[in-house]
Motif scaffolding. Sequence first.
Motif, PDB file in Angstrom:
ATOM      1  N   LEU A  50       0.597  -1.291   0.038  1.00 24.69           N
ATOM      2  CA  LEU A  50       0.021  -0.002   0.018  1.00 24.69           C
ATOM      3  C   LEU A  50       0.955   1.321  -0.017  1.00 24.69           C
ATOM      4  O   LEU A  50       1.728   1.187   0.706  1.00 24.69           O
ATOM      5  CB  LEU A  50      -0.945  -0.013   1.252  1.00 24.69           C
ATOM      6  CG  LEU A  50      -2.044  -1.183   1.193  1.00 24.69           C
ATOM      7  CD1 LEU A  50      -2.697  -0.908   2.710  1.00 24.69           C
ATOM      8  CD2 LEU A  50      -3.064  -0.843   0.202  1.00 24.69           C
ATOM      9  N   ARG A  51       0.554   2.191  -0.860  1.00 26.29           N
ATOM     10  CA  ARG A  51       1.151   3.567  -0.989  1.00 26.29           C
ATOM     11  C   ARG A  51       0.056   4.954  -0.708  1.00 26.29           C
ATOM     12  O   ARG A  51      -0.930   4.668  -1.428  1.00 26.29           O
ATOM     13  CB  ARG A  51       1.921   3.760  -1.852  1.00 26.29           C
ATOM     14  CG  ARG A  51       3.116   2.725  -2.134  1.00 26.29           C
ATOM     15  CD  ARG A  51       4.023   3.119  -3.462  1.00 26.29           C
ATOM     16  NE  ARG A  51       3.272   2.845  -4.566  1.00 26.29           N
ATOM     17  CZ  ARG A  51       3.075   1.486  -5.053  1.00 26.29           C
ATOM     18  NH1 ARG A  51       3.580   0.687  -4.718  1.00 26.29           N
ATOM     19  NH2 ARG A  51       2.510   1.491  -6.319  1.00 26.29           N
TER      20      ARG A  51
ATOM     21  N   THR B 265      -5.321   0.509   5.281  1.00 27.52           N
ATOM     22  CA  THR B 265      -4.946  -0.446   6.082  1.00 27.52           C
ATOM     23  C   THR B 265      -5.630  -1.951   5.440  1.00 27.52           C
ATOM     24  O   THR B 265      -6.825  -1.856   4.799  1.00 27.52           O
ATOM     25  CB  THR B 265      -5.513  -0.449   7.490  1.00 27.52           C
ATOM     26  OG1 THR B 265      -4.931   0.620   8.128  1.00 27.52           O
ATOM     27  CG2 THR B 265      -5.281  -1.882   8.257  1.00 27.52           C
ATOM     28  N   ARG B 266      -4.619  -2.794   5.087  1.00 29.24           N
ATOM     29  CA  ARG B 266      -5.104  -4.104   4.540  1.00 29.24           C
ATOM     30  C   ARG B 266      -4.591  -5.219   5.186  1.00 29.24           C
ATOM     31  O   ARG B 266      -3.318  -5.457   5.319  1.00 29.24           O
ATOM     32  CB  ARG B 266      -4.882  -3.991   3.030  1.00 29.24           C
ATOM     33  CG  ARG B 266      -5.333  -5.632   2.408  1.00 29.24           C
ATOM     34  CD  ARG B 266      -4.702  -5.369   1.081  1.00 29.24           C
ATOM     35  NE  ARG B 266      -5.032  -6.464   0.295  1.00 29.24           N
ATOM     36  CZ  ARG B 266      -4.548  -7.875   0.503  1.00 29.24           C
ATOM     37  NH1 ARG B 266      -3.520  -7.920   1.073  1.00 29.24           N
ATOM     38  NH2 ARG B 266      -5.051  -8.947   0.069  1.00 29.24           N
TER      39      ARG B 266
ATOM     40  N   HIS C 209     -14.081   4.749  -0.611  1.00 30.79           N
ATOM     41  CA  HIS C 209     -13.208   4.132   0.209  1.00 30.79           C
ATOM     42  C   HIS C 209     -13.160   5.134   1.254  1.00 30.79           C
ATOM     43  O   HIS C 209     -12.012   5.135   2.058  1.00 30.79           O
ATOM     44  CB  HIS C 209     -12.119   3.598  -0.549  1.00 30.79           C
ATOM     45  CG  HIS C 209     -12.169   2.520  -1.463  1.00 30.79           C
ATOM     46  ND1 HIS C 209     -12.273   1.192  -1.063  1.00 30.79           N
ATOM     47  CD2 HIS C 209     -12.114   2.639  -2.804  1.00 30.79           C
ATOM     48  CE1 HIS C 209     -12.251   0.426  -2.060  1.00 30.79           C
ATOM     49  NE2 HIS C 209     -12.134   1.137  -3.545  1.00 30.79           N
ATOM     50  N   ASN C 210     -13.950   6.244   1.380  1.00 29.76           N
ATOM     51  CA  ASN C 210     -13.712   7.267   2.399  1.00 29.76           C
ATOM     52  C   ASN C 210     -12.400   7.986   2.026  1.00 29.76           C
ATOM     53  O   ASN C 210     -11.723   8.477   3.101  1.00 29.76           O
ATOM     54  CB  ASN C 210     -13.625   6.774   3.889  1.00 29.76           C
ATOM     55  CG  ASN C 210     -15.075   5.978   3.965  1.00 29.76           C
ATOM     56  OD1 ASN C 210     -16.004   6.315   3.739  1.00 29.76           O
ATOM     57  ND2 ASN C 210     -15.034   5.076   5.152  1.00 29.76           N
ATOM     58  N   GLU C 211     -12.121   8.222   0.637  1.00 27.79           N
ATOM     59  CA  GLU C 211     -10.957   8.910   0.634  1.00 27.79           C
ATOM     60  C   GLU C 211     -10.890  10.258   0.309  1.00 27.79           C
ATOM     61  O   GLU C 211      -9.876  10.978   0.252  1.00 27.79           O
ATOM     62  CB  GLU C 211     -10.335   8.048  -0.907  1.00 27.79           C
ATOM     63  CG  GLU C 211     -11.218   8.708  -2.148  1.00 27.79           C
ATOM     64  CD  GLU C 211     -12.384   7.867  -2.364  1.00 27.79           C
ATOM     65  OE1 GLU C 211     -12.962   7.764  -3.493  1.00 27.79           O
ATOM     66  OE2 GLU C 211     -12.753   7.003  -1.582  1.00 27.79           O
ATOM     67  N   THR C 212     -11.871  10.814   0.561  1.00 29.35           N
ATOM     68  CA  THR C 212     -12.044  12.255   0.430  1.00 29.35           C
ATOM     69  C   THR C 212     -12.395  12.849   1.867  1.00 29.35           C
ATOM     70  O   THR C 212     -13.449  12.480   2.353  1.00 29.35           O
ATOM     71  CB  THR C 212     -12.916  13.042  -0.653  1.00 29.35           C
ATOM     72  OG1 THR C 212     -12.347  12.240  -2.034  1.00 29.35           O
ATOM     73  CG2 THR C 212     -12.570  14.337  -0.795  1.00 29.35           C
ATOM     74  N   LEU C 213     -11.917  13.980   2.385  1.00 25.37           N
ATOM     75  CA  LEU C 213     -12.452  14.614   3.570  1.00 25.37           C
ATOM     76  C   LEU C 213     -12.313  16.320   3.076  1.00 25.37           C
ATOM     77  O   LEU C 213     -11.692  16.820   2.647  1.00 25.37           O
ATOM     78  CB  LEU C 213     -11.246  14.604   4.564  1.00 25.37           C
ATOM     79  CG  LEU C 213     -11.367  15.371   5.878  1.00 25.37           C
ATOM     80  CD1 LEU C 213     -12.750  14.916   6.652  1.00 25.37           C
ATOM     81  CD2 LEU C 213     -10.202  15.383   6.921  1.00 25.37           C
TER      82      LEU C 213
ATOM     83  N   VAL D 187      -4.688   6.098  -2.655  1.00 27.11           N
ATOM     84  CA  VAL D 187      -4.156   4.855  -2.217  1.00 27.11           C
ATOM     85  C   VAL D 187      -3.880   4.063  -3.351  1.00 27.11           C
ATOM     86  O   VAL D 187      -4.630   3.728  -4.139  1.00 27.11           O
ATOM     87  CB  VAL D 187      -5.189   4.152  -1.136  1.00 27.11           C
ATOM     88  CG1 VAL D 187      -4.690   2.859  -0.800  1.00 27.11           C
ATOM     89  CG2 VAL D 187      -5.567   4.862  -0.250  1.00 27.11           C
ATOM     90  N   GLN D 188      -2.716   3.814  -3.551  1.00 26.41           N
ATOM     91  CA  GLN D 188      -2.284   2.477  -4.438  1.00 26.41           C
ATOM     92  C   GLN D 188      -1.769   1.321  -3.758  1.00 26.41           C
ATOM     93  O   GLN D 188      -1.210   1.299  -2.724  1.00 26.41           O
ATOM     94  CB  GLN D 188      -1.012   3.032  -5.420  1.00 26.41           C
ATOM     95  CG  GLN D 188      -1.188   4.313  -6.020  1.00 26.41           C
ATOM     96  CD  GLN D 188      -0.075   4.788  -6.698  1.00 26.41           C
ATOM     97  OE1 GLN D 188       1.032   5.305  -6.208  1.00 26.41           O
ATOM     98  NE2 GLN D 188       0.113   4.648  -8.030  1.00 26.41           N
ATOM     99  N   GLY D 189      -1.957   0.145  -4.465  1.00 28.81           N
ATOM    100  CA  GLY D 189      -1.696  -1.155  -3.900  1.00 28.81           C
ATOM    101  C   GLY D 189      -3.006  -1.889  -3.900  1.00 28.81           C
ATOM    102  O   GLY D 189      -3.692  -1.861  -4.632  1.00 28.81           O
ATOM    103  N   SER D 190      -2.817  -3.167  -3.289  1.00 23.59           N
ATOM    104  CA  SER D 190      -3.736  -4.250  -3.437  1.00 23.59           C
ATOM    105  C   SER D 190      -5.071  -3.974  -2.910  1.00 23.59           C
ATOM    106  O   SER D 190      -5.138  -2.777  -2.030  1.00 23.59           O
ATOM    107  CB  SER D 190      -3.265  -5.318  -2.713  1.00 23.59           C
ATOM    108  OG  SER D 190      -2.079  -5.916  -3.280  1.00 23.59           O
ATOM    109  N   PRO D 191      -6.027  -4.337  -3.529  1.00 17.38           N
ATOM    110  CA  PRO D 191      -7.564  -3.747  -2.923  1.00 17.38           C
ATOM    111  C   PRO D 191      -7.944  -4.315  -1.610  1.00 17.38           C
ATOM    112  O   PRO D 191      -7.066  -4.868  -0.891  1.00 17.38           O
ATOM    113  CB  PRO D 191      -8.242  -4.394  -4.134  1.00 17.38           C
ATOM    114  CG  PRO D 191      -7.739  -5.517  -4.614  1.00 17.38           C
ATOM    115  CD  PRO D 191      -6.014  -5.257  -4.394  1.00 17.38           C
TER     116      PRO D 191
END
Length: 447
Positions: free
Chosen positions: A315-316, A389-390, A367-371, A338-342
């Motif tokens: 994850l990045r 987190t994964r 994915h709740n990525e915007t605040l 977020v980059q990386g595995s789903p």
Amino acid sequence: MWLVTLLLLYSLQKVKSEDVISTRLYFVNASLQRVTFSSSVGVSLPCPAGGAPHAILRWYLAAGDDIYDVPHIRHVHSNGTLQLYPFSPSAYNSIIHDNEYFCTAENMAGKIRSPSIHIKAVFREPYTVRVADQRSMRGNVAVFKCLIPSAVQEYVSVVSWEKDTVSIVPGNRFFLTSYGALYISEVQKEDALSTYRCITKHKYSGETRQSNGARLSVMDPTESTPTVLDSFQSGEVQIGHSVELPCIASGYPNPTIRWLKDGRPLPADSRWTRRITGLTISDLRLEDSGNYICEVTNSFGSKEVTGRLNVIEPLRVTLSPKNLKTGISSTVILSCAVQGSPHYTVSWYRNTEPVLPDQHFSIQGAHNETLFISAAQKRHSGAYQCFATRKVQTAQDFSIILLEDGTPRIVSPFSERVVIPGEPFSLGCTAKGAPPPTITGLWMMNL
């Protein structure tokens, strides 16, 4: 002589101004998420976060409890280093010696927290490794495995095998797998005259163990269906790494082995190598994920084993804008890429406290990525962090937000000057505002 007056007008366009944030926070090692140490040695762990100018560093348990000193057991040094001292089994405390911690760094810019770090002590405890006797037909294969107690399996690995007290050099008919098994191909009668032992080493204590001596019974070939002696299971491996999928079988006639991926023969690729120990895939790619089948066949029948390989990308997280200085009552939008595995989850923090939706805060996106911060107030200034987190993976990034009264104002004005015609002159003027204002001059001349 000329009397010159310069009047100032303001606009909301940006100009060169002071840095957005005069203080900064940073991470020294944001990827640190697990620390295992020997109880007989102890461990010293610097705080993975810092700041400039000087930041206050504090350690907490993952539950949020403050860290307190325990004489001769646990101590936090003034430089932010957490130290767990060597201890006896009677002094073991799971809250101290097998728990999740995190460290924070705080200065005028705000407060950031590291990802949770699982710190675990490993005892120096007696254990025994052993090898079971095996049977094989002449011309077939034999598999010896080093049996390690489950209590120490995570920390103990096979470092070598011995044949009659002489270390085995892989090659010819003897092969060592990446996970510690010994394969003997084209078994011969004289192989039954030797004893076979595994040698293990404890990762943290450094202690080695030698197993018992196991024997191999060699039989004459008899017609039989294939029997799988060693096989692989499902697992996850990071992109770029290598993996070995073991598969070996006995039977007479000797069975042939065929590999399939997702029901199809393996594609031609130099990264895929078929060995007697199984299938090795190097420099793993995301597309290597799939269901792998090892099919063993002879004239009397066939067997197959199936396992799932998941190739995952670390994850990045990138949070933007990275730093922002703006006026109160503004709308602030923070985007967490977020980059990386789903299949990850995203959480937000401000000054290490979870962000909860209210009249000012809203969290949006699949994915709740915007605040969103609406009608932002001065109290909303601080360090904002986005955590992805994964499973056991965690990645984060942070941004410093400074909210202030943005009304343009002159910080350093100038006064009227009398100059001689043709004489060069300069006037200085400094202004502040959020966003930073531009300065426009208006000339007025009195003759």
